[in-house]
Design a protein around this motif. Sequence first.
Motif, short mmCIF file in Angstrom:
data_model
loop_
_atom_site.label_atom_id
_atom_site.label_comp_id
_atom_site.label_asym_id
_atom_site.label_seq_id
_atom_site.Cartn_x
_atom_site.Cartn_y
_atom_site.Cartn_z
N LEU A 1 0.82 -1.21 0.00
CA LEU A 1 0.00 0.00 0.00
C LEU A 1 0.85 1.27 0.00
N PHE A 2 2.00 1.24 0.67
CA PHE A 2 2.88 2.41 0.65
C PHE A 2 3.45 2.65 -0.74
N LYS A 3 3.59 1.58 -1.54
CA LYS A 3 4.09 1.74 -2.91
C LYS A 3 3.03 2.27 -3.85
N VAL A 4 1.83 1.71 -3.79
CA VAL A 4 0.81 2.04 -4.79
C VAL A 4 -0.45 2.63 -4.20
N GLY A 5 -0.49 2.76 -2.90
CA GLY A 5 -1.71 3.07 -2.19
C GLY A 5 -2.30 4.43 -2.44
N PRO A 6 -3.42 4.65 -1.79
CA PRO A 6 -4.16 5.89 -1.97
C PRO A 6 -3.40 7.09 -1.40
N VAL A 7 -3.73 8.25 -1.91
CA VAL A 7 -3.08 9.49 -1.50
C VAL A 7 -3.25 9.73 -0.01
N ASP A 8 -4.39 9.40 0.55
CA ASP A 8 -4.66 9.67 1.96
C ASP A 8 -4.32 8.49 2.88
N LEU A 9 -3.40 7.63 2.47
CA LEU A 9 -3.08 6.44 3.26
C LEU A 9 -2.57 6.79 4.64
N ALA A 10 -1.65 7.72 4.74
CA ALA A 10 -1.05 8.05 6.03
C ALA A 10 -2.06 8.67 6.99
N ASP A 11 -2.97 9.48 6.48
CA ASP A 11 -3.94 10.17 7.34
C ASP A 11 -5.30 9.48 7.40
N GLY A 12 -5.53 8.56 6.51
CA GLY A 12 -6.84 7.94 6.41
C GLY A 12 -7.03 6.76 7.35
N PRO A 13 -8.19 6.18 7.31
CA PRO A 13 -8.54 5.11 8.24
C PRO A 13 -8.18 3.70 7.76
N LEU A 14 -7.58 3.56 6.57
CA LEU A 14 -7.40 2.24 5.98
C LEU A 14 -6.53 1.32 6.84
N LEU A 15 -5.36 1.75 7.24
CA LEU A 15 -4.47 0.87 8.01
C LEU A 15 -5.07 0.48 9.36
N PRO A 16 -5.62 1.43 10.12
CA PRO A 16 -6.27 1.00 11.38
C PRO A 16 -7.46 0.05 11.15
N GLU A 17 -8.18 0.23 10.06
CA GLU A 17 -9.30 -0.66 9.77
C GLU A 17 -8.81 -2.07 9.44
N ILE A 18 -7.67 -2.17 8.78
CA ILE A 18 -7.09 -3.48 8.50
C ILE A 18 -6.73 -4.17 9.82
N VAL A 19 -6.13 -3.43 10.74
CA VAL A 19 -5.78 -4.01 12.03
C VAL A 19 -7.04 -4.44 12.78
N ASP A 20 -8.10 -3.63 12.75
CA ASP A 20 -9.37 -4.02 13.37
C ASP A 20 -9.87 -5.34 12.79
N PHE A 21 -9.84 -5.45 11.46
CA PHE A 21 -10.28 -6.65 10.75
C PHE A 21 -9.45 -7.85 11.16
N PHE A 22 -8.13 -7.66 11.25
CA PHE A 22 -7.25 -8.75 11.64
C PHE A 22 -7.46 -9.15 13.11
N GLU A 23 -7.69 -8.17 13.99
CA GLU A 23 -7.94 -8.50 15.39
C GLU A 23 -9.22 -9.33 15.53
N GLU A 24 -10.24 -8.99 14.76
CA GLU A 24 -11.49 -9.76 14.80
C GLU A 24 -11.26 -11.18 14.28
N GLY A 25 -10.49 -11.30 13.20
CA GLY A 25 -10.19 -12.62 12.64
C GLY A 25 -9.38 -13.47 13.60
N ALA A 26 -8.41 -12.86 14.25
CA ALA A 26 -7.59 -13.60 15.22
C ALA A 26 -8.43 -14.03 16.43
N ALA A 27 -9.34 -13.17 16.87
CA ALA A 27 -10.21 -13.50 17.99
C ALA A 27 -11.14 -14.66 17.65
N ALA A 28 -11.50 -14.77 16.37
CA ALA A 28 -12.37 -15.86 15.92
C ALA A 28 -11.57 -17.10 15.55
N SER A 29 -10.26 -17.08 15.82
CA SER A 29 -9.35 -18.22 15.54
C SER A 29 -9.31 -18.60 14.07
N LYS A 30 -9.41 -17.61 13.21
CA LYS A 30 -9.30 -17.85 11.78
C LYS A 30 -7.89 -17.55 11.32
#
Length: 108
Positions: free
Chosen positions: A38-67
């Motif tokens: 994402l840092f190579k090709v990602g959106p202009v607002d990557l650093a300030d936007g919600p994308l990276l924290p949302e990915i971590v949220d998604f991963f935390e939910e997946g890990a909690a569900a043992s997936k």
Amino acid sequence: MGIQDIIEGKRQWRAHMARVKALPPDYQIVYKEMQRYLFKVGPVDLADGPLLPEIVDFFEEGAAASKGVLELIGDDVAAFCDGLIEGSPTYADIYQESISGKPGTAGK
């Protein structure tokens, strides 16, 4: 941007990375690959936007569900990332627009 903004940004980034380090090892590996992509090709607002924290949220939910992380995103990390940023302006898009002008119109 003042010094306080820089300090706050660093504080937020460190908190974000602490969340990543709390993920299972396979999730951490995939997150780092996604981040690199994402840092190579990602959106202009990557650093300030919600994308990276949302990915971590998604991963935390997946890990909690043992997936497994590949159960969540599939085998192609780049394709998953492309789906996340679809429709968002990227630096590549901006560059492409800057060079796609008509010949002889540059600098006018």
